[in-house]
Design a protein around this motif. Structure first.
Motif, PDB file in Angstrom:
ATOM      1  N   UNK A   4       0.837  -1.198   0.000  1.00  0.00           N
ATOM      2  CA  UNK A   4       0.000   0.000   0.000  1.00  0.00           C
ATOM      3  C   UNK A   4       0.868   1.242   0.000  1.00  0.00           C
ATOM      4  N   UNK A   5       0.350   2.291  -0.570  1.00  0.00           N
ATOM      5  CA  UNK A   5       1.002   3.594  -0.487  1.00  0.00           C
ATOM      6  C   UNK A   5       0.007   4.530   0.194  1.00  0.00           C
ATOM      7  N   UNK A   6       0.310   4.886   1.435  1.00  0.00           N
ATOM      8  CA  UNK A   6      -0.584   5.757   2.191  1.00  0.00           C
ATOM      9  C   UNK A   6       0.210   6.902   2.798  1.00  0.00           C
ATOM     10  N   UNK A   7      -0.503   7.928   3.201  1.00  0.00           N
ATOM     11  CA  UNK A   7       0.132   9.142   3.730  1.00  0.00           C
ATOM     12  C   UNK A   7       0.098   9.149   5.249  1.00  0.00           C
ATOM     13  N   UNK A   8       0.933   9.988   5.826  1.00  0.00           N
ATOM     14  CA  UNK A   8       0.929  10.172   7.278  1.00  0.00           C
ATOM     15  C   UNK A   8      -0.462  10.603   7.718  1.00  0.00           C
ATOM     16  N   UNK A   9      -0.911  10.038   8.816  1.00  0.00           N
ATOM     17  CA  UNK A   9      -2.234  10.344   9.328  1.00  0.00           C
ATOM     18  C   UNK A   9      -3.298   9.373   8.855  1.00  0.00           C
ATOM     19  N   UNK A  10      -2.998   8.554   7.854  1.00  0.00           N
ATOM     20  CA  UNK A  10      -3.959   7.587   7.365  1.00  0.00           C
ATOM     21  C   UNK A  10      -3.843   6.279   8.149  1.00  0.00           C
ATOM     22  N   UNK A  11      -4.815   5.412   7.961  1.00  0.00           N
ATOM     23  CA  UNK A  11      -4.898   4.178   8.734  1.00  0.00           C
ATOM     24  C   UNK A  11      -5.369   3.041   7.831  1.00  0.00           C
ATOM     25  N   UNK A  12      -4.872   1.831   8.105  1.00  0.00           N
ATOM     26  CA  UNK A  12      -5.412   0.644   7.463  1.00  0.00           C
ATOM     27  C   UNK A  12      -5.948  -0.275   8.550  1.00  0.00           C
ATOM     28  N   UNK A  13      -6.911  -1.090   8.205  1.00  0.00           N
ATOM     29  CA  UNK A  13      -7.448  -2.048   9.164  1.00  0.00           C
ATOM     30  C   UNK A  13      -7.209  -3.462   8.653  1.00  0.00           C
ATOM     31  N   UNK A  14      -7.006  -4.369   9.589  1.00  0.00           N
ATOM     32  CA  UNK A  14      -6.809  -5.782   9.289  1.00  0.00           C
ATOM     33  C   UNK A  14      -7.875  -6.523  10.070  1.00  0.00           C
ATOM     34  N   UNK A  15      -8.798  -7.122   9.357  1.00  0.00           N
ATOM     35  CA  UNK A  15      -9.919  -7.768  10.028  1.00  0.00           C
ATOM     36  C   UNK A  15     -10.778  -6.726  10.727  1.00  0.00           C
ATOM     37  N   UNK A  16     -11.406  -7.152  11.804  1.00  0.00           N
ATOM     38  CA  UNK A  16     -12.295  -6.252  12.534  1.00  0.00           C
ATOM     39  C   UNK A  16     -11.642  -5.575  13.732  1.00  0.00           C
ATOM     40  N   UNK A  17     -10.452  -6.068  14.142  1.00  0.00           N
ATOM     41  CA  UNK A  17      -9.936  -5.568  15.415  1.00  0.00           C
ATOM     42  C   UNK A  17      -8.467  -5.162  15.407  1.00  0.00           C
TER      43      UNK A  17
END
Length: 58
Positions: A4-17
């Motif tokens: 992934x290419x994401x910026x500072x302040x962004x978030x990714x989620x893995x599953x529900x938790x």
């Protein structure tokens, strides 16, 4: 492997938790904040410790 290419302040989620927040970039490194349940181990592994994985995925 997902790249992934994401910026500072962004978030990714893995599953529900599990969530991984990009806290900030500093030179050639990035600071991450990982939010996961206590029963899930979160460990850091250096790239030098597993060169066979990098070669296999290219």
């Amino acid at each position: 492997m997902l790249t992934l290419r994401i910026k500072a302040g962004e978030c990714i989620t893995i599953g529900d938790n599990i969530s991984v927040h990009v806290y900030r970039w500093r030179g050639d490194s990035v600071e991450l904040a990982v939010n996961a349940p206590k029963e899930i181990a979160v460990r850091r592994k250096r790239v030098e410790e597993a060169p066979e994985i990098l070669l296999r995925e290219k």
